[in-house]
Design a protein around this motif. Sequence first.
Motif, PDB file in Angstrom:
ATOM      1  N   LEU A  73       0.841  -1.201   0.000  1.00 30.70           N
ATOM      2  CA  LEU A  73       0.000   0.000   0.000  1.00 30.70           C
ATOM      3  C   LEU A  73       0.869   1.242   0.000  1.00 30.70           C
ATOM      4  O   LEU A  73       1.917   1.276   0.653  1.00 30.70           O
ATOM      5  N   HIS A  74       0.423   2.252  -0.721  1.00 31.51           N
ATOM      6  CA  HIS A  74       1.060   3.568  -0.623  1.00 31.51           C
ATOM      7  C   HIS A  74       0.183   4.420   0.283  1.00 31.51           C
ATOM      8  O   HIS A  74      -0.885   4.870  -0.120  1.00 31.51           O
ATOM      9  N   LEU A  75       0.608   4.609   1.499  1.00 30.96           N
ATOM     10  CA  LEU A  75      -0.142   5.412   2.464  1.00 30.96           C
ATOM     11  C   LEU A  75       0.459   6.805   2.531  1.00 30.96           C
ATOM     12  O   LEU A  75       1.675   6.941   2.722  1.00 30.96           O
ATOM     13  N   TYR A  76      -0.381   7.819   2.388  1.00 25.36           N
ATOM     14  CA  TYR A  76       0.144   9.181   2.447  1.00 25.36           C
ATOM     15  C   TYR A  76      -0.755  10.152   3.202  1.00 25.36           C
ATOM     16  O   TYR A  76      -0.312  11.211   3.611  1.00 25.36           O
ATOM     17  N   GLU A  77      -2.038   9.824   3.410  1.00 26.42           N
ATOM     18  CA  GLU A  77      -2.893  10.712   4.189  1.00 26.42           C
ATOM     19  C   GLU A  77      -2.488  10.673   5.665  1.00 26.42           C
ATOM     20  O   GLU A  77      -2.046   9.639   6.174  1.00 26.42           O
ATOM     21  N   LEU A  81      -1.197   7.471   8.029  1.00 23.56           N
ATOM     22  CA  LEU A  81       0.155   7.449   8.587  1.00 23.56           C
ATOM     23  C   LEU A  81       0.099   7.352  10.108  1.00 23.56           C
ATOM     24  O   LEU A  81       0.952   6.715  10.733  1.00 23.56           O
ATOM     25  N   ALA A  82      -0.924   7.969  10.719  1.00 19.13           N
ATOM     26  CA  ALA A  82      -1.121   7.837  12.161  1.00 19.13           C
ATOM     27  C   ALA A  82      -1.478   6.392  12.509  1.00 19.13           C
ATOM     28  O   ALA A  82      -1.017   5.840  13.517  1.00 19.13           O
ATOM     29  N   LEU A  83      -2.303   5.764  11.693  1.00 17.81           N
ATOM     30  CA  LEU A  83      -2.654   4.347  11.878  1.00 17.81           C
ATOM     31  C   LEU A  83      -1.402   3.485  11.804  1.00 17.81           C
ATOM     32  O   LEU A  83      -1.209   2.570  12.617  1.00 17.81           O
ATOM     33  N   LEU A  84      -0.540   3.784  10.828  1.00 20.01           N
ATOM     34  CA  LEU A  84       0.700   3.027  10.664  1.00 20.01           C
ATOM     35  C   LEU A  84       1.588   3.160  11.900  1.00 20.01           C
ATOM     36  O   LEU A  84       2.120   2.157  12.409  1.00 20.01           O
ATOM     37  N   MET A  88       2.719   0.124  14.499  1.00 23.22           N
ATOM     38  CA  MET A  88       4.128  -0.199  14.708  1.00 23.22           C
ATOM     39  C   MET A  88       4.535  -0.076  16.180  1.00 23.22           C
ATOM     40  O   MET A  88       5.257  -0.912  16.705  1.00 23.22           O
ATOM     41  N   LYS A  89       4.065   0.977  16.828  1.00 21.33           N
ATOM     42  CA  LYS A  89       4.552   1.282  18.175  1.00 21.33           C
ATOM     43  C   LYS A  89       3.832   0.519  19.278  1.00 21.33           C
ATOM     44  O   LYS A  89       4.437   0.140  20.274  1.00 21.33           O
ATOM     45  N   ARG A  90       2.513   0.299  19.110  1.00 26.16           N
ATOM     46  CA  ARG A  90       1.739  -0.261  20.223  1.00 26.16           C
ATOM     47  C   ARG A  90       0.893  -1.479  19.879  1.00 26.16           C
ATOM     48  O   ARG A  90       0.287  -2.061  20.773  1.00 26.16           O
ATOM     49  N   LYS A  91       0.828  -1.867  18.606  1.00 23.68           N
ATOM     50  CA  LYS A  91      -0.050  -2.968  18.208  1.00 23.68           C
ATOM     51  C   LYS A  91       0.705  -4.135  17.575  1.00 23.68           C
ATOM     52  O   LYS A  91       0.148  -4.891  16.791  1.00 23.68           O
ATOM     53  N   LYS A  92       1.984  -4.277  17.885  1.00 21.16           N
ATOM     54  CA  LYS A  92       2.789  -5.418  17.439  1.00 21.16           C
ATOM     55  C   LYS A  92       2.762  -5.581  15.924  1.00 21.16           C
ATOM     56  O   LYS A  92       2.669  -6.698  15.404  1.00 21.16           O
ATOM     57  N   PRO A 154      -7.706   9.706  14.951  1.00 20.48           N
ATOM     58  CA  PRO A 154      -7.711  10.171  13.552  1.00 20.48           C
ATOM     59  C   PRO A 154      -7.995   9.062  12.538  1.00 20.48           C
ATOM     60  O   PRO A 154      -8.035   9.326  11.347  1.00 20.48           O
ATOM     61  N   TYR A 155      -8.152   7.818  13.007  1.00 14.17           N
ATOM     62  CA  TYR A 155      -8.419   6.693  12.118  1.00 14.17           C
ATOM     63  C   TYR A 155      -9.423   5.771  12.812  1.00 14.17           C
ATOM     64  O   TYR A 155      -9.655   5.858  14.018  1.00 14.17           O
TER      65      TYR A 155
END
Length: 297
Positions: A73-77, A81-84, A88-92, A154-155
């Motif tokens: 996926l190309h994520l840019y919104e 990016l907040a979801l990403l 990464m940081k808190r959802k393994k 935000p997501y």
Amino acid sequence: MTSTLISSILSSYISPTENLGRVRIPSTSYFGSSSNVRAGKRHRFKIVAKSLDLPLLPFSMSEVLVPTESKTLHLYEARYLALLDESMKRKKNMFVHFILDPISISEKATEASFAARYGCLVLIENIERLDIGALVSIRGAGRVKISRFLGADPYLSGEVRPIQDRLSYESSNEITTRISQLKESIKNLNSLEIKLKAPEDSPLQTRLFNSLNWAEDEPPVECDESFFPSLQERLSFVAFQPVSGSTQSEVSRLQQEKLKAMDMKDTVERLELSMGLIKENISSIAAKLAIQSLDIR
């Protein structure tokens, strides 16, 4: 959250392809060169949970993802990016890929109605940061049901529960036989695929064979055991991948088969559907190879 609020929130996600940007064909290797997330085999420890609270990423009905399948996926919104970052940081390194399906309603209705279908827990395998956004390689791990939405700012986020096939000791021998046949057929199809004309930099391992290797690997340590399907169930999903040179009608047919596979609760039944699809693909690739050989002459 009230139904009115949920409908209002979901309406902003109704064009996921437009929101997410382009979707690229993934590399057939899940050991990328940028910031690889998955790091090979590690010691397993048992984690069992009845539900997980995870970020949710919506897609259209034409973009269902099945377990073992990968895509980039190309994520840019900002919200994605907040979801990403949250994943990464808190959802393994996990989030949920699901289908946001508009439901037909009467002309008198005052608000839109949606159904969250075909949820698939995904693992983030690789991230390549870009000047605008990021390319994110994901892999479907197992089916989930969204029990309830928890937030949208935000997501989207929600509580999800695992969906797995019914187990039957009586069918174990039949499953073993069918899996052996399926794996042999997949290897044959992979051999045919790599013989087709392709760019010089195309990998010799197809998406189908890559998914087979992933399914047979040990479950990643980050993944909750109750959310990770059995080996037999994982293998039953491997066949539902696009093959080289697929026509638009073949891609559409694959989409319908993927929806059937996600709805099934019986591994033997899905293995039977898988074998039928593999046999059709073998015949199709063989015909294209025959035409290719005539062109060479």
